[in-house]
Scaffold this motif. Structure first.
Motif, PDB file in Angstrom:
ATOM      1  N   TYR A 132       6.614  52.194  87.458  1.00  0.00           N
ATOM      2  CA  TYR A 132       5.842  52.444  86.217  1.00  0.00           C
ATOM      3  C   TYR A 132       6.780  53.410  85.016  1.00  0.00           C
ATOM      4  CZ  TYR A 132       1.843  53.995  83.241  1.00  0.00           C
ATOM      5  OH  TYR A 132       0.977  53.986  82.261  1.00  0.00           O
ATOM      6  N   PHE A 133       7.424  54.273  85.487  1.00  0.00           N
ATOM      7  CA  PHE A 133       8.289  55.331  84.710  1.00  0.00           C
ATOM      8  C   PHE A 133       9.485  54.646  84.589  1.00  0.00           C
ATOM      9  CE2 PHE A 133       5.376  57.320  87.544  1.00  0.00           C
ATOM     10  CZ  PHE A 133       4.336  58.020  86.696  1.00  0.00           C
ATOM     11  N   GLY A 134       9.937  53.620  84.718  1.00  0.00           N
ATOM     12  CA  GLY A 134      11.224  53.183  84.507  1.00  0.00           C
ATOM     13  C   GLY A 134      12.478  53.521  85.282  1.00  0.00           C
ATOM     14  N   THR A 135      12.014  54.218  86.525  1.00  0.00           N
ATOM     15  CA  THR A 135      13.265  54.616  87.441  1.00  0.00           C
ATOM     16  C   THR A 135      13.150  53.899  88.594  1.00  0.00           C
ATOM     17  OG1 THR A 135      11.510  56.510  88.155  1.00  0.00           O
ATOM     18  CG2 THR A 135      13.086  56.981  86.327  1.00  0.00           C
ATOM     19  N   GLN A 136      14.009  54.187  89.615  1.00  0.00           N
ATOM     20  CA  GLN A 136      14.050  53.628  90.785  1.00  0.00           C
ATOM     21  C   GLN A 136      12.527  53.645  91.618  1.00  0.00           C
ATOM     22  OE1 GLN A 136      16.169  51.448  91.944  1.00  0.00           O
ATOM     23  NE2 GLN A 136      18.348  51.975  91.362  1.00  0.00           N
ATOM     24  N   PHE A 137      12.224  52.524  91.796  1.00  0.00           N
ATOM     25  CA  PHE A 137      10.946  52.422  93.042  1.00  0.00           C
ATOM     26  C   PHE A 137      11.329  52.943  94.164  1.00  0.00           C
ATOM     27  CE2 PHE A 137       8.719  49.677  96.013  1.00  0.00           C
ATOM     28  CZ  PHE A 137       7.709  50.181  96.007  1.00  0.00           C
ATOM     29  N   GLY A 138      10.332  53.954  94.674  1.00  0.00           N
ATOM     30  CA  GLY A 138      10.613  54.614  95.872  1.00  0.00           C
ATOM     31  C   GLY A 138      10.814  53.787  97.036  1.00  0.00           C
ATOM     32  N   GLY A 139       9.979  52.714  97.117  1.00  0.00           N
ATOM     33  CA  GLY A 139      10.154  51.977  98.355  1.00  0.00           C
ATOM     34  C   GLY A 139      11.662  51.246  98.592  1.00  0.00           C
ATOM     35  N   SER A 140      12.174  50.920  97.259  1.00  0.00           N
ATOM     36  CA  SER A 140      13.559  50.425  97.390  1.00  0.00           C
ATOM     37  C   SER A 140      14.529  51.581  97.674  1.00  0.00           C
ATOM     38  CB  SER A 140      13.742  49.819  95.758  1.00  0.00           C
ATOM     39  OG  SER A 140      13.238  48.721  95.327  1.00  0.00           O
ATOM     40  N   LEU A 141      14.261  52.760  97.401  1.00  0.00           N
ATOM     41  CA  LEU A 141      15.099  53.753  97.870  1.00  0.00           C
ATOM     42  C   LEU A 141      15.198  54.210  99.302  1.00  0.00           C
ATOM     43  CD1 LEU A 141      14.301  56.574  94.909  1.00  0.00           C
ATOM     44  CD2 LEU A 141      16.416  55.411  95.134  1.00  0.00           C
ATOM     45  N   TYR A 142      14.064  53.697  99.833  1.00  0.00           N
ATOM     46  CA  TYR A 142      13.880  53.987 101.413  1.00  0.00           C
ATOM     47  C   TYR A 142      14.478  52.675 101.940  1.00  0.00           C
ATOM     48  CZ  TYR A 142      12.328  53.755 106.047  1.00  0.00           C
ATOM     49  OH  TYR A 142      12.212  53.920 107.495  1.00  0.00           O
ATOM     50  N   SER A 143      14.139  51.441 101.276  1.00  0.00           N
ATOM     51  CA  SER A 143      14.532  50.106 101.961  1.00  0.00           C
ATOM     52  C   SER A 143      15.921  50.265 102.109  1.00  0.00           C
ATOM     53  CB  SER A 143      14.198  49.024 101.038  1.00  0.00           C
ATOM     54  OG  SER A 143      12.825  48.885 101.317  1.00  0.00           O
ATOM     55  N   MET A 144      16.763  50.787 100.968  1.00  0.00           N
ATOM     56  CA  MET A 144      18.207  50.631 101.112  1.00  0.00           C
ATOM     57  C   MET A 144      18.910  51.639 102.011  1.00  0.00           C
ATOM     58  SD  MET A 144      19.249  53.165  97.792  1.00  0.00           S
ATOM     59  CE  MET A 144      21.158  52.820  98.093  1.00  0.00           C
ATOM     60  N   SER A 145      18.014  52.471 102.769  1.00  0.00           N
ATOM     61  CA  SER A 145      18.420  53.351 103.768  1.00  0.00           C
ATOM     62  C   SER A 145      17.810  52.978 105.376  1.00  0.00           C
ATOM     63  CB  SER A 145      17.854  54.879 103.590  1.00  0.00           C
ATOM     64  OG  SER A 145      18.393  55.323 102.151  1.00  0.00           O
ATOM     65  N   ASP A 146      17.012  51.862 105.166  1.00  0.00           N
ATOM     66  CA  ASP A 146      16.025  51.617 106.449  1.00  0.00           C
ATOM     67  C   ASP A 146      16.950  51.489 107.637  1.00  0.00           C
ATOM     68  OD1 ASP A 146      13.811  51.372 108.185  1.00  0.00           O
ATOM     69  OD2 ASP A 146      13.604  49.358 107.465  1.00  0.00           O
ATOM     70  N   PRO A 147      17.734  50.387 107.647  1.00  0.00           N
ATOM     71  CA  PRO A 147      18.125  49.852 109.068  1.00  0.00           C
ATOM     72  C   PRO A 147      19.553  50.361 109.575  1.00  0.00           C
ATOM     73  CG  PRO A 147      18.833  48.021 107.279  1.00  0.00           C
ATOM     74  CD  PRO A 147      18.119  49.267 106.709  1.00  0.00           C
ATOM     75  N   PHE A 148      20.269  51.312 108.831  1.00  0.00           N
ATOM     76  CA  PHE A 148      21.394  51.341 108.994  1.00  0.00           C
ATOM     77  C   PHE A 148      21.867  52.419 110.180  1.00  0.00           C
ATOM     78  CE2 PHE A 148      21.501  49.559 104.950  1.00  0.00           C
ATOM     79  CZ  PHE A 148      22.658  48.646 105.223  1.00  0.00           C
TER      80      PHE A 148
END
Length: 154
Positions: free
Chosen positions: A51-67
């Motif tokens: 909503y604020f025009g910045t990175q969605f928190g779920g995507s920030l977590y997803s990029m880190s999830d499986p590694f």
């Protein structure tokens, strides 16, 4: 297909075509040939802006999830069970552009896990990574806890 996923290059290609990553703007840039590290980028786009025009928190977590799990299971080998157990993310500053994260799994850390599981016990190690902007600004801290145990003889 399963054998391709057991190589760093094969897994990298598969993850980059994985629809949740592809459409979120997540790209795996590198997985080390010895499974000791990985680098990931998340592009800011209209598909992952909040909503604020910045990175969605779920995507920030997803990029880190499986590694952490992927690096650990492939480094330890098939005689180990590795699962995600818990996770937490701390949002530090807004991601106003592309962001990056790196994972580095050391041999010392693997030895700790091997020692803790040598008698068949489970261990629940925590791993940490950071998400940073291109200029080095800290965007988020991500912690993952794994469940690791040597497989039981059948």
């Amino acid at each position: 297909m399963a054998n391709v996923l057991r190589t760093p290059k094969g897994l990298l290609r598969a993850l980059n075509w994985y629809p949740p990553y592809r459409f979120a703007g997540i790209r795996v840039l590198e997985i080390a040939d010895d499974w000791s590290s990985a680098r990931v980028r998340l592009r800011l786009s209209r598909l992952n802006r909040n909503y604020f025009g910045t990175q969605f928190g779920g995507s920030l977590y997803s990029m880190s999830d499986p590694f952490w799990a992927l690096l650990t299971v492939n480094s330890l080998g098939r005689e180990y069970v590795v699962w995600d157990k818990a996770a937490e993310i701390e949002f530090v500053s807004p991601g106003r552009g592309d962001v990056y994260t790196e994972f580095k799994l050391t041999e010392d850390r693997l030895e700790e896990i091997r020692a803790a599981t040598a008698d068949g016990s489970k261990t629940l190690p925590w791993f940490e990574s950071t998400v940073t902007a291109a200029d080095g600004t800290l965007v988020a801290r991500v912690r993952k806890q794994l469940y690791v145990r040597r497989k039981r003889d059948s």
